[in-house]
Design a protein around this motif. Sequence first.
Motif, mmCIF file in Angstrom:
data_model
loop_
_atom_site.group_PDB
_atom_site.id
_atom_site.type_symbol
_atom_site.label_atom_id
_atom_site.label_comp_id
_atom_site.label_asym_id
_atom_site.label_seq_id
_atom_site.Cartn_x
_atom_site.Cartn_y
_atom_site.Cartn_z
ATOM 1 N N GLU A 120 0.838 -1.213 0.000
ATOM 2 C CA GLU A 120 0.000 0.000 0.000
ATOM 3 C C GLU A 120 0.866 1.253 0.000
ATOM 4 O OE1 GLU A 120 -0.992 3.410 2.312
ATOM 5 O OE2 GLU A 120 0.020 1.688 3.243
ATOM 6 N N GLY A 121 0.448 2.244 -0.791
ATOM 7 C CA GLY A 121 1.171 3.507 -0.847
ATOM 8 C C GLY A 121 1.701 3.787 -2.235
ATOM 9 N N THR A 122 2.438 4.873 -2.366
ATOM 10 C CA THR A 122 2.993 5.249 -3.659
ATOM 11 C C THR A 122 4.426 4.746 -3.798
ATOM 12 O OG1 THR A 122 3.695 7.393 -2.766
ATOM 13 C CG2 THR A 122 1.557 7.296 -3.869
ATOM 14 N N SER A 123 4.803 4.441 -5.033
ATOM 15 C CA SER A 123 6.109 3.881 -5.334
ATOM 16 C C SER A 123 7.201 4.944 -5.282
ATOM 17 C CB SER A 123 6.072 3.243 -6.723
ATOM 18 O OG SER A 123 7.359 2.818 -7.119
ATOM 19 N N MET A 124 8.450 4.455 -5.171
ATOM 20 C CA MET A 124 9.612 5.341 -5.251
ATOM 21 C C MET A 124 10.104 5.508 -6.682
ATOM 22 S SD MET A 124 10.243 2.076 -4.342
ATOM 23 C CE MET A 124 10.029 2.251 -2.583
ATOM 24 N N PHE A 125 9.408 4.913 -7.647
ATOM 25 C CA PHE A 125 9.771 5.130 -9.050
ATOM 26 C C PHE A 125 8.527 5.069 -9.920
ATOM 27 C CE2 PHE A 125 10.044 0.537 -8.428
ATOM 28 C CZ PHE A 125 9.418 0.023 -9.552
ATOM 29 N N THR A 126 8.608 5.765 -11.029
ATOM 30 C CA THR A 126 7.546 5.738 -12.023
ATOM 31 C C THR A 126 8.210 5.843 -13.394
ATOM 32 O OG1 THR A 126 5.446 6.737 -12.701
ATOM 33 C CG2 THR A 126 7.181 8.233 -11.996
ATOM 34 N N THR A 127 7.416 5.768 -14.452
ATOM 35 C CA THR A 127 7.977 5.805 -15.797
ATOM 36 C C THR A 127 8.137 7.245 -16.278
ATOM 37 O OG1 THR A 127 6.981 3.670 -16.341
ATOM 38 C CG2 THR A 127 7.653 5.057 -18.179
ATOM 39 N N ASN A 128 9.308 7.557 -16.757
ATOM 40 C CA ASN A 128 9.608 8.900 -17.248
ATOM 41 C C ASN A 128 9.205 8.998 -18.723
ATOM 42 O OD1 ASN A 128 10.607 11.489 -17.586
ATOM 43 N ND2 ASN A 128 12.732 10.807 -17.831
ATOM 44 N N TRP A 129 7.911 9.084 -18.958
ATOM 45 C CA TRP A 129 7.415 9.163 -20.330
ATOM 46 C C TRP A 129 6.068 9.875 -20.352
ATOM 47 C CZ3 TRP A 129 9.857 8.828 -24.664
ATOM 48 C CH2 TRP A 129 9.162 8.682 -25.873
ATOM 49 N N ASP A 130 5.888 10.730 -21.335
ATOM 50 C CA ASP A 130 4.642 11.458 -21.563
ATOM 51 C C ASP A 130 3.948 10.798 -22.750
ATOM 52 O OD1 ASP A 130 2.640 13.236 -22.372
ATOM 53 O OD2 ASP A 130 3.799 15.014 -21.798
ATOM 54 N N ASP A 131 2.921 9.999 -22.482
ATOM 55 C CA ASP A 131 2.241 9.267 -23.553
ATOM 56 C C ASP A 131 1.611 10.197 -24.576
ATOM 57 O OD1 ASP A 131 2.812 6.656 -22.733
ATOM 58 O OD2 ASP A 131 1.175 6.670 -21.269
ATOM 59 N N ASP A 132 1.034 11.284 -24.100
ATOM 60 C CA ASP A 132 0.339 12.193 -25.017
ATOM 61 C C ASP A 132 1.310 12.870 -25.980
ATOM 62 O OD1 ASP A 132 -2.106 11.582 -23.870
ATOM 63 O OD2 ASP A 132 -1.967 13.215 -22.401
ATOM 64 N N ALA A 133 2.456 13.284 -25.459
ATOM 65 C CA ALA A 133 3.432 13.986 -26.291
ATOM 66 C C ALA A 133 4.423 13.032 -26.958
ATOM 67 C CB ALA A 133 4.189 15.016 -25.460
ATOM 68 N N ASP A 134 4.403 11.759 -26.547
ATOM 69 C CA ASP A 134 5.316 10.746 -27.088
ATOM 70 C C ASP A 134 6.776 11.175 -26.925
ATOM 71 O OD1 ASP A 134 5.724 8.246 -28.254
ATOM 72 O OD2 ASP A 134 5.953 9.090 -30.265
ATOM 73 N N GLN A 135 7.126 11.500 -25.674
ATOM 74 C CA GLN A 135 8.474 11.969 -25.357
ATOM 75 C C GLN A 135 8.695 11.812 -23.849
ATOM 76 O OE1 GLN A 135 8.008 16.072 -26.593
ATOM 77 N NE2 GLN A 135 7.353 16.728 -24.560
ATOM 78 N N PRO A 136 9.936 11.900 -23.373
ATOM 79 C CA PRO A 136 10.153 11.860 -21.926
ATOM 80 C C PRO A 136 9.379 12.977 -21.223
ATOM 81 C CG PRO A 136 12.215 11.562 -23.086
ATOM 82 C CD PRO A 136 11.202 11.950 -24.123
ATOM 83 N N ALA A 137 8.991 12.726 -19.985
ATOM 84 C CA ALA A 137 8.274 13.746 -19.210
ATOM 85 C C ALA A 137 9.243 14.702 -18.520
ATOM 86 C CB ALA A 137 7.370 13.071 -18.184
ATOM 87 N N TRP A 138 10.452 14.189 -18.182
ATOM 88 C CA TRP A 138 11.420 14.977 -17.430
ATOM 89 C C TRP A 138 12.793 14.863 -18.059
ATOM 90 C CZ3 TRP A 138 9.332 17.698 -13.424
ATOM 91 C CH2 TRP A 138 8.087 17.254 -12.930
#
Length: 443
Positions: free
Chosen positions: A217-235
């Motif tokens: 339970e809770g939020t992860s310490m990692f997520t995916t660095n990708w912006d699906d809408d823009a089809d590019q990294p988010a950060w």
Amino acid sequence: MKKTLMALAVAAAFPALALAEPRLVDTDRNVFIPAEEDARAVLRVAAVYNDEDFRIHYEYETDAPSWYHQVWRYEDGEWVRYGSGGPGPDEHGLYEDRISMMLDDGKVEGFDRMGGWMTAHDGMRSLTSEVDADAVREHPKLGSELGRSDVRKYLPQTRVTDDPEESSWDQILDDDAVDQLQSDGVFLDLWQWRSHRSHPMGYADNNYVLHYRLSSEGTSMFTTNWDDDADQPAWMFDPEKVGAPALEWEALIAREYGQDDAYYIHEGNAVAFDPDHDWQEGDVIPQRFLQEPSGARGAIRAEGGYEDGAWRIALTRSLEAPNARDSKTLEHGESYNVAFAVHSAAGARWHLVSLPMTLGLEDEEADIVARRVDGDLDDADLEWTEVEVFYPGQITYQFLHSDDHPGRELVLEGEQGVRDQHDLDTLPGFIVDMEQQLLRDAD
């Protein structure tokens, strides 16, 4: 030919791995059987606790540590992902090292006898019998509800049939029955130390195994660095803090980014991705974005690093379960069933595993004895236990109960376990022989 090419590719692309030629490689069937010298190792374990916390120490010697993971590389105007979880080690070393522990308080019947093999099943990802991704996506529980496209670890107790050989990935108990198992503590606590996806933030990943390998339970310490809408990294990296918006490919695969460098991207060194930046061929941005976790997911603190030829890691968690539905409480005088695994720049089943063992809190009969101390755990004397780990092959719960397994009747009787019938002088070879025989039978 495929066997030789794979070995040469690994050696040429990532010399630090120094792998011997694997015994068998067939990537079309998810096969990578390492050479004998790469198929066994030793994980050193020590544990201490006080009135509040429990700490487990790991020491694992390796000449080729990896604190890197998957990345986005800029190529011909596009961002292409690099880093593979298998078969075998990633050819560029772009996959994190990992040390895992599954722990049970006696409520998961069979784990003390079979260890991690009771969580491995026909149809799982990275096995030759791997289920087609579309079939998993169409499954009402795994696909529609959990959003999965592969089968991972699960407990046989969560499947409908009472016949072990007929246990199937898709025959999951109804929600009420699975919920009851979880409420009754019939799950495995899974501590995963990840060298890239958790350690830089000061944590190990808290998971558990029930009808799937699930996150606490809770939020992860990692997520995916990708912006699906823009089809590019988010950060991207903040140039003011890091000196550049991206890493350099040649420096990355040459392992020039050390543990104190910005080889990972996180809340403190990132800015929103700028598509108008003058991106160059070979610019690299990590595929995982790290963040501060919450809840039980972030309950295991991690410290240490790679030093003097070995990973030297300490994981600390409260004795009390942070969430009783996904973690186990640890108590003075009690003993727990455990099994360990080590991944070296590889994912999925390409790891080394231990036999099932016991971890006791001042229980002298246990294989690993955690010592109680008064005061600060930093001041505790450590009592080390050497845990042998080895290549687990494609041994599954179904195989152990099948006619293909010479020990089938002993397994069905339920009174003896792998440690009663096998020793580490012969078991690793037997496992490889069984995998090769199963592959020949499938031809």
